[in-house]
Design a protein around this motif. Structure first.
Motif, PDB file in Angstrom:
ATOM      1  N   LEU A  98     -10.930   8.423   3.383  1.00 55.36           N
ATOM      2  CA  LEU A  98      -9.858   8.246   2.409  1.00 55.36           C
ATOM      3  C   LEU A  98      -8.625   7.778   3.161  1.00 55.36           C
ATOM      4  N   ARG A  99      -7.974   6.745   2.608  1.00 51.90           N
ATOM      5  CA  ARG A  99      -6.705   6.266   3.170  1.00 51.90           C
ATOM      6  C   ARG A  99      -5.609   6.600   2.161  1.00 51.90           C
ATOM      7  N   PHE A 100      -4.585   7.291   2.646  1.00 47.36           N
ATOM      8  CA  PHE A 100      -3.428   7.668   1.843  1.00 47.36           C
ATOM      9  C   PHE A 100      -2.280   6.753   2.252  1.00 47.36           C
ATOM     10  N   VAL A 101      -1.730   5.996   1.296  1.00 48.97           N
ATOM     11  CA  VAL A 101      -0.639   5.074   1.585  1.00 48.97           C
ATOM     12  C   VAL A 101       0.608   5.557   0.847  1.00 48.97           C
ATOM     13  N   ILE A 102       1.620   5.925   1.633  1.00 46.54           N
ATOM     14  CA  ILE A 102       2.905   6.346   1.058  1.00 46.54           C
ATOM     15  C   ILE A 102       3.754   5.091   0.972  1.00 46.54           C
ATOM     16  N   LYS A 103       3.946   4.597  -0.249  1.00 48.69           N
ATOM     17  CA  LYS A 103       4.628   3.321  -0.450  1.00 48.69           C
ATOM     18  C   LYS A 103       6.140   3.448  -0.422  1.00 48.69           C
ATOM     19  N   SER A 104       6.657   4.614  -0.842  1.00 50.47           N
ATOM     20  CA  SER A 104       8.099   4.850  -0.789  1.00 50.47           C
ATOM     21  C   SER A 104       8.369   6.343  -0.870  1.00 50.47           C
ATOM     22  N   GLY A 105       9.597   6.698  -0.505  1.00 50.61           N
ATOM     23  CA  GLY A 105       9.989   8.096  -0.515  1.00 50.61           C
ATOM     24  C   GLY A 105      11.337   8.291  -1.181  1.00 50.61           C
ATOM     25  N   PHE A 106      11.679   9.534  -1.428  1.00 51.55           N
ATOM     26  CA  PHE A 106      12.999   9.876  -1.971  1.00 51.55           C
ATOM     27  C   PHE A 106      14.029   9.990  -0.848  1.00 51.55           C
ATOM     28  N   HIS A 107      13.576   9.880   0.393  1.00 49.23           N
ATOM     29  CA  HIS A 107      14.430   9.994   1.565  1.00 49.23           C
ATOM     30  C   HIS A 107      13.810   9.108   2.638  1.00 49.23           C
ATOM     31  N   HIS A 108      14.532   8.854   3.718  1.00 43.19           N
ATOM     32  CA  HIS A 108      13.989   8.036   4.815  1.00 43.19           C
ATOM     33  C   HIS A 108      12.766   8.676   5.453  1.00 43.19           C
ATOM     34  N   PHE A 109      12.743  10.007   5.465  1.00 40.28           N
ATOM     35  CA  PHE A 109      11.636  10.727   6.079  1.00 40.28           C
ATOM     36  C   PHE A 109      10.892  11.498   4.999  1.00 40.28           C
ATOM     37  N   VAL A 110       9.568  11.479   5.072  1.00 37.35           N
ATOM     38  CA  VAL A 110       8.750  12.284   4.175  1.00 37.35           C
ATOM     39  C   VAL A 110       7.795  13.106   5.029  1.00 37.35           C
ATOM     40  N   SER A 111       7.257  14.166   4.443  1.00 35.49           N
ATOM     41  CA  SER A 111       6.290  14.974   5.179  1.00 35.49           C
ATOM     42  C   SER A 111       5.064  15.237   4.319  1.00 35.49           C
ATOM     43  N   VAL A 112       3.919  15.312   4.995  1.00 36.91           N
ATOM     44  CA  VAL A 112       2.664  15.687   4.345  1.00 36.91           C
ATOM     45  C   VAL A 112       2.212  16.976   5.012  1.00 36.91           C
ATOM     46  N   HIS A 113       2.035  18.019   4.211  1.00 36.08           N
ATOM     47  CA  HIS A 113       1.743  19.353   4.730  1.00 36.08           C
ATOM     48  C   HIS A 113       0.261  19.687   4.712  1.00 36.08           C
ATOM     49  N   LYS A 114      -0.429  19.281   3.663  1.00 38.07           N
ATOM     50  CA  LYS A 114      -1.835  19.656   3.531  1.00 38.07           C
ATOM     51  C   LYS A 114      -2.501  18.733   2.531  1.00 38.07           C
ATOM     52  N   VAL A 115      -3.758  18.407   2.798  1.00 35.92           N
ATOM     53  CA  VAL A 115      -4.575  17.659   1.841  1.00 35.92           C
ATOM     54  C   VAL A 115      -5.832  18.496   1.602  1.00 35.92           C
ATOM     55  N   THR A 116      -6.131  18.739   0.338  1.00 33.75           N
ATOM     56  CA  THR A 116      -7.370  19.425  -0.034  1.00 33.75           C
ATOM     57  C   THR A 116      -8.284  18.375  -0.647  1.00 33.75           C
TER      58      THR A 116
END
Length: 141
Positions: free
Chosen positions: A115-133
């Motif tokens: 699986l490829r997860f593509v973060i196209k934009s954020g609400f801030h310059h930096f985003v975080s990913v904590h967990k994927v189930t």
């Protein structure tokens, strides 16, 4: 039928690519099974990461715990190497101050090796990913 989470390293899954890395918050934190640790991006978009499964699996549901992610898409591959991705799902996430976002995608048994997860934009310059189930429903023999 038994549910199994392939979003963790303990299931044999690997994080094989991430477009940015911070030594204090490395990409491997995504698959450590905890929402306390996380991967943080370096501020440009798009950002992406790829999870490889130990085999072709049937996916019933994907949940992603993140912070400041605005637009996200998920793609799948069914071959041995992380290539030939096809679109699977996309979402506009809601922003929550000082609270993790939880986005859920029902995938009804979609089969994938990656699986490829593509973060196209954020609400801030930096985003975080904590967990994927990544829930897989398997026949118990």
């Amino acid at each position: 039928m038994m549910k199994r989470d392939f979003g963790v390293a303990a299931a044999g899954s690997e994080l094989v690519l991430a477009t940015s890395s911070d030594e204090d918050h490395p990409p491997e934190n995504i698959i450590d099974g905890s929402t306390e640790t996380f991967w943080i991006t370096t501020g440009m978009f798009p950002q992406e990461f790829i999870i490889r499964f130990p085999e072709l699996i049937s996916i019933s549901c994907v949940k992603i715990h993140s912070y400041n992610v605005r637009r996200l898409s998920i793609e799948k591959s069914t071959v041995k190497d992380p290539v030939d991705f096809e679109p699977l799902a996309k979402s506009e996430l809601e922003h929550y101050e000082e609270q993790l976002q939880l986005e859920e995608f029902k995938l009804n048994g979609t089969r994938a090796t990656h699986l490829r997860f593509v973060i196209k934009s954020g609400f801030h310059h930096f985003v975080s990913v904590h967990k994927v189930t990544i829930e897989s429903t398997e026949e118990v023999t």
